[in-house]
Scaffold this motif. Structure first.
Motif, short mmCIF file in Angstrom:
data_model
loop_
_atom_site.label_atom_id
_atom_site.label_comp_id
_atom_site.label_asym_id
_atom_site.label_seq_id
_atom_site.Cartn_x
_atom_site.Cartn_y
_atom_site.Cartn_z
N SER A 39 -2.85 5.67 -5.55
CA SER A 39 -2.33 7.04 -5.64
C SER A 39 -0.85 6.93 -5.95
CB SER A 39 -2.55 7.81 -4.33
OG SER A 39 -1.64 7.39 -3.33
N ASP A 40 -0.18 8.05 -6.10
CA ASP A 40 1.25 8.03 -6.36
C ASP A 40 2.03 7.37 -5.23
OD1 ASP A 40 0.91 9.31 -8.78
OD2 ASP A 40 1.36 11.30 -7.98
N THR A 41 1.48 7.39 -4.01
CA THR A 41 2.22 6.91 -2.85
C THR A 41 1.58 5.73 -2.14
OG1 THR A 41 1.06 8.49 -1.42
CG2 THR A 41 3.16 9.21 -2.38
N GLN A 42 0.34 5.38 -2.48
CA GLN A 42 -0.37 4.38 -1.70
C GLN A 42 -1.22 3.46 -2.56
OE1 GLN A 42 -2.96 6.18 1.23
NE2 GLN A 42 -3.16 4.31 2.39
N VAL A 43 -1.38 2.22 -2.08
CA VAL A 43 -2.30 1.24 -2.66
C VAL A 43 -3.08 0.66 -1.50
CG1 VAL A 43 -2.52 -0.94 -3.88
CG2 VAL A 43 -0.72 0.65 -4.54
N LYS A 44 -4.40 0.52 -1.68
CA LYS A 44 -5.17 -0.14 -0.63
C LYS A 44 -6.33 -0.91 -1.23
CE LYS A 44 -7.96 3.87 0.74
NZ LYS A 44 -8.37 4.70 1.88
N ILE A 45 -6.81 -1.88 -0.45
CA ILE A 45 -7.98 -2.66 -0.81
C ILE A 45 -9.01 -2.44 0.28
CG2 ILE A 45 -8.94 -4.96 -1.23
CD1 ILE A 45 -6.17 -5.85 -2.16
N VAL A 80 -7.37 7.13 -7.56
CA VAL A 80 -8.25 6.48 -8.53
C VAL A 80 -8.61 5.15 -7.89
CG1 VAL A 80 -8.39 5.37 -10.78
CG2 VAL A 80 -7.27 7.58 -10.56
N PHE A 81 -9.89 4.81 -7.90
CA PHE A 81 -10.25 3.49 -7.37
C PHE A 81 -11.08 2.72 -8.39
CE2 PHE A 81 -13.29 6.53 -5.62
CZ PHE A 81 -14.53 5.92 -5.73
N LEU A 82 -10.80 1.41 -8.42
CA LEU A 82 -11.50 0.49 -9.30
C LEU A 82 -12.37 -0.40 -8.43
CD1 LEU A 82 -8.63 -0.62 -11.70
CD2 LEU A 82 -10.12 1.38 -11.84
N ILE A 83 -13.59 -0.57 -8.84
CA ILE A 83 -14.57 -1.32 -8.06
C ILE A 83 -14.87 -2.65 -8.74
CG2 ILE A 83 -16.99 -1.36 -7.36
CD1 ILE A 83 -16.75 1.59 -6.78
N PRO A 121 -4.79 10.46 -13.54
CA PRO A 121 -5.39 10.98 -12.31
C PRO A 121 -4.98 12.42 -12.07
CG PRO A 121 -3.60 9.46 -11.80
CD PRO A 121 -3.75 9.48 -13.30
N GLY A 122 -5.84 13.17 -11.41
CA GLY A 122 -5.51 14.53 -11.03
C GLY A 122 -4.47 14.53 -9.91
N PRO A 123 -3.83 15.67 -9.68
CA PRO A 123 -2.83 15.75 -8.62
C PRO A 123 -3.43 15.41 -7.26
CG PRO A 123 -3.02 17.84 -9.82
CD PRO A 123 -4.06 16.93 -10.35
N HIS A 162 5.09 1.18 -4.45
CA HIS A 162 6.52 1.13 -4.76
C HIS A 162 6.80 1.12 -6.25
CE1 HIS A 162 7.73 0.57 -0.60
NE2 HIS A 162 6.76 -0.32 -0.48
N ILE A 163 5.75 1.23 -7.06
CA ILE A 163 5.92 1.16 -8.51
C ILE A 163 5.78 2.55 -9.11
CG2 ILE A 163 4.97 0.26 -10.66
CD1 ILE A 163 4.25 -2.26 -9.17
N THR A 164 6.79 2.96 -9.83
CA THR A 164 6.71 4.20 -10.58
C THR A 164 6.25 3.84 -11.98
OG1 THR A 164 8.53 5.12 -9.32
CG2 THR A 164 7.99 6.21 -11.40
N SER A 165 5.13 4.38 -12.38
CA SER A 165 4.57 4.06 -13.68
C SER A 165 5.49 4.55 -14.78
CB SER A 165 3.19 4.70 -13.83
OG SER A 165 2.61 4.30 -15.04
N ALA A 166 5.49 3.82 -15.88
CA ALA A 166 6.37 4.15 -17.01
C ALA A 166 6.02 5.49 -17.65
CB ALA A 166 6.30 3.04 -18.06
N GLY A 167 4.84 5.97 -17.46
CA GLY A 167 4.44 7.23 -18.08
C GLY A 167 3.50 8.01 -17.18
N SER A 168 2.99 9.09 -17.71
CA SER A 168 2.09 9.92 -16.92
C SER A 168 0.68 9.33 -16.88
CB SER A 168 2.04 11.34 -17.50
OG SER A 168 1.55 11.30 -18.82
N MET A 169 0.44 8.30 -17.66
CA MET A 169 -0.87 7.65 -17.67
C MET A 169 -0.70 6.19 -17.28
SD MET A 169 -3.10 9.37 -20.70
CE MET A 169 -2.27 8.56 -22.04
N PRO A 170 -0.76 5.90 -15.97
CA PRO A 170 -0.58 4.52 -15.52
C PRO A 170 -1.77 3.64 -15.90
CG PRO A 170 -1.20 5.92 -13.69
CD PRO A 170 -0.99 6.82 -14.88
N SER A 171 -1.51 2.36 -15.92
CA SER A 171 -2.55 1.36 -16.08
C SER A 171 -2.80 0.75 -14.71
CB SER A 171 -2.09 0.27 -17.06
OG SER A 171 -2.99 -0.81 -17.06
N TYR A 172 -4.05 0.86 -14.24
CA TYR A 172 -4.44 0.25 -12.97
C TYR A 172 -5.39 -0.90 -13.28
CZ TYR A 172 -2.79 4.61 -10.79
OH TYR A 172 -2.05 5.68 -10.37
#
Length: 167
Positions: free
Chosen positions: A78-84, A60-63, A54-56, A101-111
């Motif tokens: 986002s880096d700070t939020q999750v919503k439905i 990113v949203f999944l439908i 994701p860009g700064p 509350h999850i810090t992704s293991a790398g710069s490319m998270p899996s959502y």
């Protein structure tokens, strides 16, 4: 890996397929971008995950259960939020919102997102981070991916892979 569009349809914003990725970018007149997979409209109980960059400051949203631009459910990350959220007849309702509350293991998270009966579940790096009930009006429908930011022309996301599965 995205080599050709394989049925990805542009809904709004800028959408491009190439160089092994699905690239989403807001335009000068939009705050985001959305693409949906043509041919997935009859899907009912399923899940999928994406590996993304994701860009700064971009969501990113999944439908899931995408019927059209006015009717679908979504997980937002986002880096700070999750919503439905769900959108029914053009009206968007945030059903659940919380801190990421999850810090992704790398710069490319899996959502990820799962739609099973009337339940939507959201995942980061295969760990469930949110779950709630959606309207029965969204009983079936396809998949889509998007990006959003409050400023026009800023939101971006590169989707490098997508894996879908039946539930």
């Amino acid at each position: 890996m995205f080599v050709t569009d394989n049925g990805w349809k542009h809904s709004w914003g800028g959408v491009d397929v190439g160089n092994g990725q699905l690239f989403l970018k807001a335009t000068t007149t939009s705050t985001g971008a959305l693409a949906f997979l043509d041919g997935s409209s009859d899907w009912k109980n399923y899940g999928y995950s994406v590996v993304t960059s994701p860009g700064p400051d971009s969501f990113v949203f999944l439908i899931a259960r995408y019927r059209d631009d006015q009717n679908y459910a979504s997980c937002w990350f986002s880096d700070t939020q999750v919503k439905i959220a769900q959108k029914i007849n053009g009206f968007t309702t945030t059903l659940l919102s919380g801190k990421n509350h999850i810090t992704s293991a790398g710069s490319m998270p899996s959502y990820g997102i799962e739609a099973e009966n009337n339940t939507i579940r959201c995942f980061i790096d295969r760990r469930e981070v949110a779950s709630t009930t959606i309207s029965p009006a969204l009983g079936r429908g396809g998949i889509g991916v998007g990006t959003w930011q409050s400023q026009e022309n800023d939101a971006t996301a590169s989707i490098f892979s997508l894996e879908a599965h039946d539930l």
